[in-house]
Design a protein around this motif. Structure first.
Motif, PDB file in Angstrom:
ATOM      1  N   LEU A 712      -2.900 -11.959 -42.835  1.00  0.00           N
ATOM      2  CA  LEU A 712      -2.460 -10.939 -43.770  1.00  0.00           C
ATOM      3  C   LEU A 712      -1.091 -10.403 -43.390  1.00  0.00           C
ATOM      4  N   ALA A 713      -0.862 -10.221 -42.081  1.00  0.00           N
ATOM      5  CA  ALA A 713       0.444  -9.713 -41.636  1.00  0.00           C
ATOM      6  C   ALA A 713       1.548 -10.707 -41.951  1.00  0.00           C
ATOM      7  N   ILE A 714       1.259 -12.006 -41.837  1.00  0.00           N
ATOM      8  CA  ILE A 714       2.265 -13.032 -42.128  1.00  0.00           C
ATOM      9  C   ILE A 714       2.494 -13.138 -43.631  1.00  0.00           C
ATOM     10  N   ALA A 715       1.440 -13.043 -44.376  1.00  0.00           N
ATOM     11  CA  ALA A 715       1.557 -13.232 -45.823  1.00  0.00           C
ATOM     12  C   ALA A 715       2.263 -12.064 -46.490  1.00  0.00           C
ATOM     13  N   VAL A 716       1.985 -10.861 -46.052  1.00  0.00           N
ATOM     14  CA  VAL A 716       2.486  -9.676 -46.753  1.00  0.00           C
ATOM     15  C   VAL A 716       3.658  -9.033 -46.026  1.00  0.00           C
ATOM     16  N   GLY A 717       3.741  -9.206 -44.700  1.00  0.00           N
ATOM     17  CA  GLY A 717       4.753  -8.513 -43.940  1.00  0.00           C
ATOM     18  C   GLY A 717       6.119  -9.139 -44.034  1.00  0.00           C
ATOM     19  N   THR A 718       7.154  -8.426 -43.520  1.00  0.00           N
ATOM     20  CA  THR A 718       8.531  -8.886 -43.450  1.00  0.00           C
ATOM     21  C   THR A 718       9.040  -8.696 -42.043  1.00  0.00           C
ATOM     22  N   GLY A 719      10.158  -9.395 -41.752  1.00  0.00           N
ATOM     23  CA  GLY A 719      10.748  -9.243 -40.429  1.00  0.00           C
ATOM     24  C   GLY A 719      10.996 -10.582 -39.801  1.00  0.00           C
ATOM     25  N   GLU A 720      11.555 -10.546 -38.551  1.00  0.00           N
ATOM     26  CA  GLU A 720      11.864 -11.772 -37.836  1.00  0.00           C
ATOM     27  C   GLU A 720      10.599 -12.532 -37.490  1.00  0.00           C
ATOM     28  N   GLY A 721      10.654 -13.844 -37.660  1.00  0.00           N
ATOM     29  CA  GLY A 721       9.532 -14.695 -37.318  1.00  0.00           C
ATOM     30  C   GLY A 721       8.450 -14.730 -38.363  1.00  0.00           C
ATOM     31  N   ILE A 722       8.608 -14.050 -39.465  1.00  0.00           N
ATOM     32  CA  ILE A 722       7.591 -14.026 -40.532  1.00  0.00           C
ATOM     33  C   ILE A 722       8.152 -14.752 -41.747  1.00  0.00           C
ATOM     34  N   GLY A 723       7.515 -15.830 -42.093  1.00  0.00           N
ATOM     35  CA  GLY A 723       7.959 -16.608 -43.256  1.00  0.00           C
ATOM     36  C   GLY A 723       6.853 -16.709 -44.277  1.00  0.00           C
ATOM     37  N   SER A 724       7.047 -16.169 -45.453  1.00  0.00           N
ATOM     38  CA  SER A 724       6.029 -16.184 -46.503  1.00  0.00           C
ATOM     39  C   SER A 724       6.713 -16.459 -47.837  1.00  0.00           C
ATOM     40  N   SER A 725       6.022 -17.247 -48.698  1.00  0.00           N
ATOM     41  CA  SER A 725       6.588 -17.613 -50.023  1.00  0.00           C
ATOM     42  C   SER A 725       6.415 -16.512 -51.047  1.00  0.00           C
ATOM     43  N   LEU A 726       5.650 -15.469 -50.672  1.00  0.00           N
ATOM     44  CA  LEU A 726       5.453 -14.379 -51.622  1.00  0.00           C
ATOM     45  C   LEU A 726       6.738 -13.561 -51.745  1.00  0.00           C
ATOM     46  N   LYS A 727       6.992 -13.137 -52.963  1.00  0.00           N
ATOM     47  CA  LYS A 727       8.161 -12.323 -53.210  1.00  0.00           C
ATOM     48  C   LYS A 727       7.959 -10.920 -52.636  1.00  0.00           C
ATOM     49  N   GLY A 728       9.093 -10.262 -52.438  1.00  0.00           N
ATOM     50  CA  GLY A 728       9.017  -8.932 -51.858  1.00  0.00           C
ATOM     51  C   GLY A 728       8.279  -7.953 -52.742  1.00  0.00           C
ATOM     52  N   SER A 729       8.461  -8.059 -54.043  1.00  0.00           N
ATOM     53  CA  SER A 729       7.764  -7.139 -54.937  1.00  0.00           C
ATOM     54  C   SER A 729       6.262  -7.367 -54.881  1.00  0.00           C
ATOM     55  N   LEU A 730       5.857  -8.644 -54.797  1.00  0.00           N
ATOM     56  CA  LEU A 730       4.433  -8.931 -54.707  1.00  0.00           C
ATOM     57  C   LEU A 730       3.869  -8.417 -53.387  1.00  0.00           C
ATOM     58  N   LYS A 731       4.631  -8.580 -52.326  1.00  0.00           N
ATOM     59  CA  LYS A 731       4.171  -8.073 -51.033  1.00  0.00           C
ATOM     60  C   LYS A 731       3.959  -6.559 -51.092  1.00  0.00           C
ATOM     61  N   ARG A 732       4.922  -5.887 -51.734  1.00  0.00           N
ATOM     62  CA  ARG A 732       4.776  -4.436 -51.832  1.00  0.00           C
ATOM     63  C   ARG A 732       3.582  -4.064 -52.686  1.00  0.00           C
ATOM     64  N   SER A 733       3.380  -4.838 -53.780  1.00  0.00           N
ATOM     65  CA  SER A 733       2.225  -4.551 -54.642  1.00  0.00           C
ATOM     66  C   SER A 733       0.922  -4.748 -53.892  1.00  0.00           C
ATOM     67  N   ILE A 734       0.853  -5.847 -53.148  1.00  0.00           N
ATOM     68  CA  ILE A 734      -0.366  -6.089 -52.358  1.00  0.00           C
ATOM     69  C   ILE A 734      -0.573  -4.969 -51.346  1.00  0.00           C
ATOM     70  N   PHE A 735       0.504  -4.544 -50.664  1.00  0.00           N
ATOM     71  CA  PHE A 735       0.391  -3.481 -49.670  1.00  0.00           C
ATOM     72  C   PHE A 735      -0.096  -2.198 -50.314  1.00  0.00           C
ATOM     73  N   VAL A 736       0.463  -1.886 -51.534  1.00  0.00           N
ATOM     74  CA  VAL A 736       0.046  -0.672 -52.234  1.00  0.00           C
ATOM     75  C   VAL A 736      -1.422  -0.778 -52.640  1.00  0.00           C
ATOM     76  N   PHE A 737      -1.803  -1.979 -53.085  1.00  0.00           N
ATOM     77  CA  PHE A 737      -3.186  -2.204 -53.488  1.00  0.00           C
ATOM     78  C   PHE A 737      -4.142  -1.975 -52.320  1.00  0.00           C
ATOM     79  N   LEU A 738      -3.866  -2.592 -51.198  1.00  0.00           N
ATOM     80  CA  LEU A 738      -4.739  -2.423 -50.043  1.00  0.00           C
ATOM     81  C   LEU A 738      -4.709  -0.988 -49.516  1.00  0.00           C
ATOM     82  N   SER A 739      -3.521  -0.378 -49.544  1.00  0.00           N
ATOM     83  CA  SER A 739      -3.396   0.992 -49.045  1.00  0.00           C
ATOM     84  C   SER A 739      -4.194   1.962 -49.892  1.00  0.00           C
ATOM     85  N   SER A 740      -4.239   1.732 -51.201  1.00  0.00           N
ATOM     86  CA  SER A 740      -4.979   2.657 -52.069  1.00  0.00           C
ATOM     87  C   SER A 740      -6.467   2.658 -51.717  1.00  0.00           C
TER      88      SER A 740
END
Length: 1806
Positions: A712-740
């Motif tokens: 989950l950290a690789i798929a949704v997170g950002t930063g050095e060493g993290i490579g994911s094909s998901l767009k940043g907006s989708l990552k933020r949406s997923i984070f907001v979804f899980l956070s809610s």
């Protein structure tokens, strides 16, 4: 022969208890415990009763039980009771009463009233012979008492002693205490005694007449005796020994005793003793299980509150030694053990009793047996009470690991039976709850030790954990986030006992409900109903029945009720694994079933909860979660197909996807805000998320619970060493979804599990804080934080882990929230978590915010109301310099504001300042300012002050602000400030940056040093100045003198390693700038440095003694040793040495020794330069220049200059004696080098000081300095210098130079050839100084020098000896009129004679006569020196030139006699004796004998003392001369002279006052000398001499000549001495003098006028008789001569009985011994003695009787053969009129009966 009647009467009398014999009655009446027989016999009955009744009444006051005997034994009527006339019944009753009283009295026997009461029983009822057993048993506990038991034994008769106590027989003859081992041995070997003691004790206990003394003695004795029985049994394995008890015998004796003692229940002490006995039996006998069980049952069934502890100990020992690990206690024993909590047993639980025991004993096997027994019938015989005890023991008792595992397995097996037919009683619910709570606690982290490991192994080996969890309806296996400590709460409430089947539970579930979600807080009741049903369904394997519940029928597909319940089951770890995994499986079936329907539902709200299941710690749950994830992904893919088939625009697809209704929309967490604020994803976003999650087939999720979080950290997170094909907006949406969901889920556990996953996601910006902060806000929203604590305890959650997840929501964009948390009243763990979070994000926080946060943390630290330590947080952070600068600025501001405040003085009213505040308030503010400065400085030191170099100025400023202030903690603040500054300066010094001039303020440091009272502050400030001296020396050099002035008064006086280090560093680093400054100036540098030297010198006495030398060496090295060492040493000498310090003592000796060590620390060049400068300084002192160096260095005036110079030279003399300099001086040669030049300059300077004249103060010390400098020189060089000094007629140093030369020679041990040659060549020059004309009095010193030279240079001097000897003998030496010169001349000549012998022959005519004159002068004037020295010289001449001394021998011997007469001092006597021995060894025999004979009259006429000494020493000197000579005449003449001493002294008795004792002493000495001569002779030589001696002695004896009588006395004394030493070897020689002995013994005149001769003869004869080993005296010739004469001497008792007794008796008895074996001789002697027994004179008869008694004592039975002829005479003597004769006769009879037999001879007479 006695008649039968007489025999019968005797028997009756012997056994009768009554008697008419008054004497016997008196004897019986006199038997008493308290009084001696004489007193007791005079007492009547009333007296005895009055004594006893008084004691009895005192006993009644002590113990009311004695009142029972008041009307019987101690009544007035008892005085008239005669137990011997009572009827049998009455007598037996009386006896029982006495026995009972004695039992009761046993405990009081140490009290005097008890003995008084017992006295009545002894005197009136004769208990000592009628109740003997009871009496002994009463006293037996006191068997080792020093008086009590002995008193009892004294009144017993052996015939009355009972058979059981026969072992006491030896102690009746001489009563004494009986050792314990005797009683123990008797008990172990006599069954009747053992039984008697057991019966007596148990009877006393049962009748309540026992006592501590009786029971304790019984316990110890019986236990020891049984132990002995067992030991004898074990040692008799072969069976050969007899009378050894068998195991059956031992048990037969002891088991009845144990049963009686345990069942009595009235004496805990007896029970304790029997417990000891039981342990012995169990230890030493192989008992069967049946016997052991019986013993244990007997113990537990009868113990009481006083005995259960020892009983339990006994049981533990039995179990430990005999039980196996798998043995179970019998139910009867367990039931008794479980009753220990009853009031009658002390209300103490069994577990507590066992746990307290295990501190001292091992109880593990008893515990195991108890646990196994209880668990075996748990639920049947034993309820939850027994289970609690088992649990307590498992947790706290000491057991082996395998034992704990065994019990734990049994416990788990019992737990598996809960709910089954095997355990279905009414208390099953309580047992289930207790088991569930226990196993859950044991599985948690609080029990990770032994019990946790045992449970893990038991669960792994034995059971199905899932089934166990379901039966106990709880979760047992440990989880990563385990429950906090607290009671385990049941996840599922119990159903009633009747509702056990699934169908029964189904009836309790409603058909409909208004609840929409089980996750809502208000659905608790419905949740419990469903949990009961689902748990039962899972347990029975009918999980699908849950889907078919009528409650869920008719509900719309998006209704969350059914699946929310399943989420509740799998998302909470408090439910069993089976329930969690079954819930996931059922949910998968529901979704699969929904996929087949036409209505589609978006289950994305289930996805966050699936993530929780994927992170479950149980692999089985994770596996089912993976299956559910796959089902859900397939379901979503099915939903996506219609949408993908539509090729419309993106906008249209979006609308189409939204047509799918959301599951749980608005109701997942109940109706309200929690559900409304849940965020939702688009369908394609959900699919993309799930595809990323399942990209690797989720295999990693099954194996690793952390895997899903990382994915989950690789798929949704950002930063050095993290490579994911998901767009940043989708990552933020997923984070907001899980956070809610994490924020709005009402269940704390779900919120925590989701946060654990979400917090691993790293996203840029404030999205984390913005979306997750509400969770933290909600967590902190409670009014009382304890509510959160209780909530976590209730839900079994780890509060610390939750708090860590909560603070993880804060990022670096909003860190102030964490500061707010730190100011709240929350748990310590939350504060710690917030502080850790600040540290995690610190590096990402902006600088301004860092300063703000650091300031906030500092204020928290300074706020005394806060519990959190802000400094602890700050120390973890890397605080920027700007923040520190802000801290210090504020601290300085506060310090400056309040630095001028004056605190209120004690006793004065509180004043107010100009601002209206009280001084007390200002003091508090000042304290706050001080605390701020301290905290900030501490923090800087902890952070590393060297990294903040720009703060140096602020630190100096704060130090300056603190100047003049005094408050608590100031010393510590100063220390930390100085440490920080030192770190900064050290870093600057290391980096080479010196641009700190403006920041450095040495004046502040100097003021700090002066004002500080703490040594630590002073040391740190001084070290900082030393560091600054390396960096900016020009700023420090002006502060040097104040620093050292302070150090002299303070630092130098401290005795610790750190202060010593500070001093050394200061000297090494501060002084060099000062020296460098002086070098740049003109003038004398020593003058400039004088003040510093004076400071250190003044502090010398205060410096610890072991540090002084090291400190002054360091100071001198730093100053420059060549230039300043002399000044340091001179100042120390001037300061601490007195004028008379030639031989310093005490503190002066310490100072001089230190100076010597200081100088020795430097090399030779420095030392020589120092000596020269020092001598120049002394010269300057003598010249006293007004502006010279001494004026600045010393504190003197002109009048003290000579005394100062003397002190300085005395010190120099000691200093230059150091080994290093002396070693150099010894090697100085003539090579022209710098060192030789310096040394020569030193000598010149010393000689210059000598020019001040011998009368000056400096002459003597300068002479010593010169001697010390010359002392070590090589001899040739030394002689060349000394020769110049000696032979300089104008020098005043001539005598001192000679002394110096003499001392140098005296102390030399080895001399090389060059030195020897130089000395020998110098001797003739010295001899020229020996002259009669000697104005300078150098002759004596010259002779002494020659003596020293002789000792060292013997081999090289023969050529000059004659001249030297002639000079010594001349008028300047031996013939001088000066006594001292004569004495040293004699010593010198003695050495010359010893070394050079024949070379002294020419001077003998002049030397010997002069020596004899001086010898005579010595003892005439009592001048011992001349006496000893002259004898020593003459002795050396006799040793080395004996042939040349013959002509002077007679003169010498006469002088020796006079010496012996006049001088008695021990030393002089030793010298004289040695000289005489030398004469005897070295001189010719003829010469000695001639002189000896010629001087004999002078020796005798010299008087008492002179004669004795002269004779003794002359005899000793001459005795060795006859060892090798064949001429016997000189020896015989000498022996006759010695034997004639007595006669010669008696002839002189008219003119010389001498006593007989003294004559005897001299004669004994002379005889001993003769005896030593005899030892050197053989029989052929000695016999003629012996005959000549006898002839010489008896020559005129018949005429009564006094001369002959005295010679005979000497002769017989000589014979006595020879007989005593040579014994049988000399016996035959007595035959040569036997005629003379007969003449002496038969001569009445001799006996009357010269008894000494008579005594000497008898004494010698006694020795002759005694030492006869060859039957010499059995010869008829010798016996016939001596025996009649000797026996006739008994007649002399008429006039001198004592002499006969002393001399005749021994001689006669020895003669009897010598003739043993010769009956004829014996009969002759016996007859002669019997004749004397018939003498008219009574004294003669007495003497004869006594002599005969001695003969019988000597001859023994051999003499009994003469008894018949002796008896008539003895009988007459026994009836003699003279009482003395009669007594002697009776004694004679006694002596004879010793050999004949007692009474035999007396019987013959009667």
């Amino acid at each position: 022969m006695a008649s039968n009647l007489a025999a019968q009467l005797s028997a009756i009398a012997a056994t009768s208890t009554n008697t008419l014999n008054t004497q016997k009655l008196k004897s019986i009446h006199s038997v008493s415990l308290l009084f001696p027989p004489s007193v007791a016999a005079a007492q009547d009955t009333d007296t005895i009763f009055s004594i006893a009744i008084e004691g009895f009444r005192e006993l009644c006051q002590l113990d009311r039980r004695f009142m029972l005997y008041e009307k019987g034994l101690f009544s007035e009527h008892s005085k008239n009771v005669d137990r011997f006339v009572l009827s049998q019944t009455s007598a037996e009753s009386l006896s029982r009463s006495i026995d009972g009283f004695l039992q009761l009295l046993c405990g009081r026997m140490l009290l005097q009233p008890a003995l008084r009461a017992l006295e009545w029983l002894v005197r009136q009822f004769r208990v000592q012979d009628q109740n003997t057993v009871s009496l002994i048993l009463c006293f037996l506990p006191y068997h080792d008492h020093p008086n009590l038991f002995k008193t009892m034994l004294s009144i017993l008769r052996q015939k009355d002693l009972p058979r059981e106590f026969i072992f006491l027989t030896p102690y009746l003859k001489r009563p004494s205490p009986v050792p314990k081992h005797v009683i123990t041995h008797a008990l172990s070997h006599h069954r009747d005694l053992f039984t008697l003691l057991c019966d007596h004790t148990t009877n006393a206990v049962s009748t309540k007449r026992d006592s501590h003394q009786l029971v304790s003695f019984f316990s110890v004795a019986i236990t020891a005796s049984v132990s002995l029985m067992c030991d004898s049994l074990s040692s008799n394995k072969s069976g050969r020994a007899k009378n050894v008890p068998t195991a059956e015998n031992i048990l037969t004796c002891t088991l009845p005793l144990l049963d009686q003692a345990f069942s009595a229940r009235s004496s805990p002490e007896l029970e304790t003793g029997c417990h000891m006995l039981t342990i012995v039996l169990v230890t030493k006998l192989s008992l069967t299980d049946t016997v052991l069980t019986a013993i244990i049952k007997s113990i537990v069934n009868h113990w009481t509150v006083g005995s259960y502890k020892t009983g339990l100990t006994c049981m533990a020992y039995i179990a430990q030694s005999r039980f196996r690990d798998d043995v179970e206690l019998p139910d009867e024993v367990i039931s008794a053990l479980l009753k220990l909590d009853k009031p009658e047993l002390g209300n103490r639980g069994l577990d507590e009793a066992l746990l307290s025991m295990q501190v001292r004993y091992r109880v593990d096997r008893l515990v195991v047996a108890l646990c196994l027994g209880v668990l075996k019938k748990l639920g049947e015989m034993y309820n939850a009470k027994g289970l609690r005890i088992i649990i307590s023991l498992l947790e706290r008792a000491k057991m082996e690991s395998h034992q704990r595992l065994l019990v734990t397995k049994k416990l788990v097996e019992v737990a598996q039976k809960v709910g089954s037919a095997a355990m279905s009683g009414g208390n099953t619910d309580e047992i289930r709850e207790l088991l569930a709570e226990t196993l859950v606690n044991w599985a948690g982290p609080a029990h990770e030790g032994k019990i946790g490991k045992s449970l893990t192994q038991a669960m792994a080996d034995v059971i199905d954990v899932d089934d166990l969890e379901m039966r106990l309806q709880t979760v047992i296996r440990p989880l990563p986030a385990a429950a906090v400590p607290g009671p385990a709460k049941k996840a599922i409430k119990e159903t009633s006992v009747q509702a056990q089947t699934l169908e029964d539970i189904l009836l309790t579930i409603p058909n409909s409900t208004g609840e929409k979600s089980i996750l809502a807080p208000e659905a608790k009741m419905l949740l419990q109903d469903l949990l009961r049903f689902f748990a039962t369904a899972v347990l029975s394997g009918r999980q699908e029945e849950f889907i078919k519940l009528r409650l869920f029928k008719g509900l719309p597909p998006d209704n969350p009720l059914q699946i929310s319940f399943l989420i509740e089951c799998w998302a909470s770890y408090k439910y069993p694994v089976s329930m969690r995994s079954s819930a996931l499986a059922v949910c998968a079936k529901i979704i699969q079933k929904q996929a087949s329907k036409t209505v589609s539902i978006d289950y994305q709200a289930v996805l966050p909860h699936i993530l929780i299941a994927l992170a479950d710690p149980n692999r089985r749950v994770r596996s089912h979660a993976v299956d559910l994830t796959k089902v859900l992904l397939e379901y979503y893919k099915g939903l996506q197909q219609p949408v993908l088939g539509d090729r419309s625009s993106k906008k249209k697809r979006k609308r189409s996807s939204r047509a799918v209704p959301y599951w749980g929309l608005g109701a997942i967490y109940g109706e309200g805000r929690d559900s409304d604020e849940v965020r939702w994803l688009e369908l394609d976003q959900v699919i993309k998320l799930m595809e990323h999650i399942t990209a690797n087939d989720l295999f990693g999720c099954i194996e690793d619970p952390e895997y899903i979080g990382n994915v989950l950290a690789i798929a949704v997170g950002t930063g050095e060493g993290i490579g994911s094909s998901l767009k940043g907006s989708l990552k933020r949406s997923i984070f907001v979804f899980l956070s809610s969901h994490a924020v709005n889920a009402p269940k704390l556990e779900i919120r925590y599990r989701l946060l654990s996953q979400i917090n691993k996601i790293n996203l840029a910006g404030d999205i984390r804080t913005r979306n997750l902060l509400p969770a933290l806000t909600d967590w902190l929203s409670v009014e009382d934080y304890n509510e959160r604590v209780k909530q976590c305890q209730t839900e079994r959650l780890d509060m610390v882990a939750i708090e860590k997840q909560m603070v993880q929501v804060v990022n670096a964009d909003e860190p102030r929230i964490l500061i707010d948390i730190l100011t709240k009243d929350v748990s310590c763990s939350l504060l710690e978590a917030a502080a850790d979070r600040i540290g995690d994000i610190w590096s990402a926080i902006e600088l301004d915010v860092q300063i703000e946060i650091a300031t906030g943390l500092l204020e928290i630290e300074l706020d005394v109301a806060q519990d959190l330590s802000g400094v602890d947080v700050l120390e973890r952070l890397r605080i920027p310099t700007a923040a520190f600068q802000k801290f210090f600025d504020k601290a300085r501001t506060q310090l400056q504001v309040f630095s001028s405040h004056i605190s209120v003085e004690p006793g004065k009213k509180r004043r107010r300042g100009s601002d209206g505040t009280s001084n007390e308030a200002k003091t508090e503010e000042q304290e706050a300012a001080r605390r701020r400065a301290t905290v900030v400085t501490d923090l800087l030191y902890a952070q590393g002050a060297e990294r903040h170099g720009s703060l140096l100025k602020s630190l100096f400023g704060i130090l300056a602000d603190l100047a003049g202030s005094h408050f608590s903690g100031m010393a510590y603040l100063n220390q930390v400030l100085l440490d920080c500054m030192s770190s900064i300066v050290t870093n600057i010094q290391r980096s080479g940056d010196s641009d700190i001039d403006d920041s450095v303020r040495p004046d502040v440091l100097v003021e700090c040093i002066r004002a500080a009272a703490a040594p630590q502050v002073q040391n740190r400030a001084i070290l900082l100045l030393a560091n600054l001296a390396d960096v900016v020396p020009e700023r420090v050099q002006h502060s040097v003198m104040p620093i050292f002035t302070f150090m002299g008064a303070n630092t130098l006086r401290r005795d610790d390693e750190y202060s010593a280090f500070v001093i050394e560093q200061t000297i090494k680093r501060i002084i060099p700038p000062l020296v460098q400054s002086l070098q740049s100036q003109e003038g004398n540098k020593v003058v400039g440095i004088a003040e510093l030297v004076k400071t250190f010198a003044a502090s010398y006495s205060h410096i610890p003694s072991h540090r002084r030398v090291r400190l002054f060496v360091a100071l001198t090295k730093t100053l420059g040793a060549e230039e300043f060492l002399f000044a340091v040493i001179a100042k120390l000498g001037e300061k601490y040495l007195s004028t008379n310090a030639e031989h310093p003592t005490g503190e002066e000796a310490v100072v001089t020794s230190a100076c010597k060590m200081i100088v020795e620390s430097f090399d030779i060049d420095v030392q020589l330069e120092t000596v020269n400068r020092y001598l120049d300084l002394v010269t300057e002192v003598l010249r006293y220049r007004k502006h010279g160096l001494p004026k600045h260095l010393f504190e003197i005036d002109k009048s003290d200059k000579f005394q100062l110079a003397e002190r300085l030279l005395n010190l120099l003399f000691i200093v230059i004696g150091n080994k290093k300099l002396q070693d150099y001086i010894a090697k100085v040669d003539d090579s022209d080098d710098m060192r030789r030049k310096k040394f020569s300059e030193a000598l010149e300077r010393v000689l210059g000081l000598l020019e001040w004249g011998s009368g000056s103060y400096v002459y003597e010390p300068a002479s010593r300095v010169l001697s010390c400098l010359l002392y070590g020189l090589h001899i040739p060089r030394f002689i060349s210098i000394v020769e110049h000094l000696i032979f300089n007629p104008e020098s005043d140093f001539r005598g001192d130079a000679l002394k110096m030369f003499r001392d140098r020679l005296t102390n030399m041990h080895r001399i090389d050839s060059a030195s020897t040659k130089a000395i020998v060549s110098f001797v003739p020059k010295i001899s020229t100084l020996i002259s009669a004309h000697d104005p300078d009095k150098l002759s004596t010193e010259a002779i002494v020098c020659i003596t020293s030279i002789i000792k060292h240079c013997r081999s090289e001097m023969p050529t000059v000896v004659a001249n030297i000897a002639d000079a010594v003998v001349g008028h300047g030496g031996l013939h001088s009129s000066d006594d001292s010169t004569q004495a040293v001349s004699l010593v010198c000549l003695t050495n010359l004679a010893a070394k050079f012998k024949v070379h002294l022959i020419p001077i003998l005519p002049k030397a010997v006569p002069r020596s004899l004159e001086l010898l005579e002068k010595g003892f005439r004037s009592q001048h011992e020196v001349f006496h000893n020295y002259a004898i020593a010289f003459l002795e050396e001449l006799v040793k080395n030139l004996p042939g040349f001394m013959t002509s002077w021998l007679e003169k010498i011997m006469k002088l020796m006699y006079f010496s012996a007469a006049d001088i008695e001092e021990e030393d002089e006597v030793g010298v004289r004796v040695g000289f005489l021995k030398t004469i005897g060894q070295k001189m010719q025999l003829d010469s000695i004998l001639r002189v000896y004979t010629a001087t004999w009259d002078q020796a005798i006429e010299g008087g008492d003392v002179s004669s004795s000494k002269g004779d003794e020493k002359r005899s000793k000197a001459t005795k060795r001369l006859f060892r090798t000579t064949d001429s016997l005449k000189p020896l015989l003449d000498l022996m006759l002279l010695l034997l004639d001493l007595r006669r010669r002294f008696l002839d002189l008795s008219e003119t010389v006052d001498i006593e007989e004792e003294r004559i005897q002493e001299l004669e004994d000495q002379a005889l001993k000398v003769i005896l030593k001569f005899v030892y050197r002779l053989n029989h052929g030589n000695f016999k003629p001499m012996f005959l000549r001696i006898i002839e010489w002695a008896v020559e005129d004896l018949s005429k009564g000549s006094e001369t002959s009588i005295n010679r005979c006395i000497a002769l017989w004394n000589f014979l006595y001495l020879l007989g005593s030493d040579l014994e049988s070897i000399f016996t035959s020689y007595f035959g040569l003098a036997l005629d003379n002995a007969v003449d002496i013994l038969t001569n009445d005149t001799i006996f009357a006028t010269h008894p000494l001769l008579w005594k000497s003869t008898l004494k010698a004869l006694r020795v002759a008789f005694k030492s006869d080993d060859h039957d010499f005296w059995q010869s008829p010739t010798t016996f016939g001569k001596i025996a009649p004469v000797l026996t006739a001497q008994l007649a002399r008792a008429a006039t001198s009985a004592p002499a006969v007794h002393e001399y005749v008796y021994p001689a006669l008895t020895e003669l009897v011994g010598a003739i043993q074996g010769s009956e004829e001789h014996a009969r002759a002697i016996n007859g002669k003695v019997l004749e004397q027994m018939k003498a008219e004179d009574a004294m003669v008869r007495i003497a004869a009787a006594e002599a005969l008694r001695d003969i019988y004592a000597q001859a023994g039975e051999e003499w009994l053969s003469f008894l018949p002829e002796s008896m008539p005479i003895i009988a007459e003597l026994m009836e003699d009129e003279d009482e003395g004769v009669e007594t002697a006769a009776h004694l004679l009879v006694v002596g004879i009966e010793q050999h004949l037999g007692e009474g035999e001879l007396q019987a013959m007479f009667t």
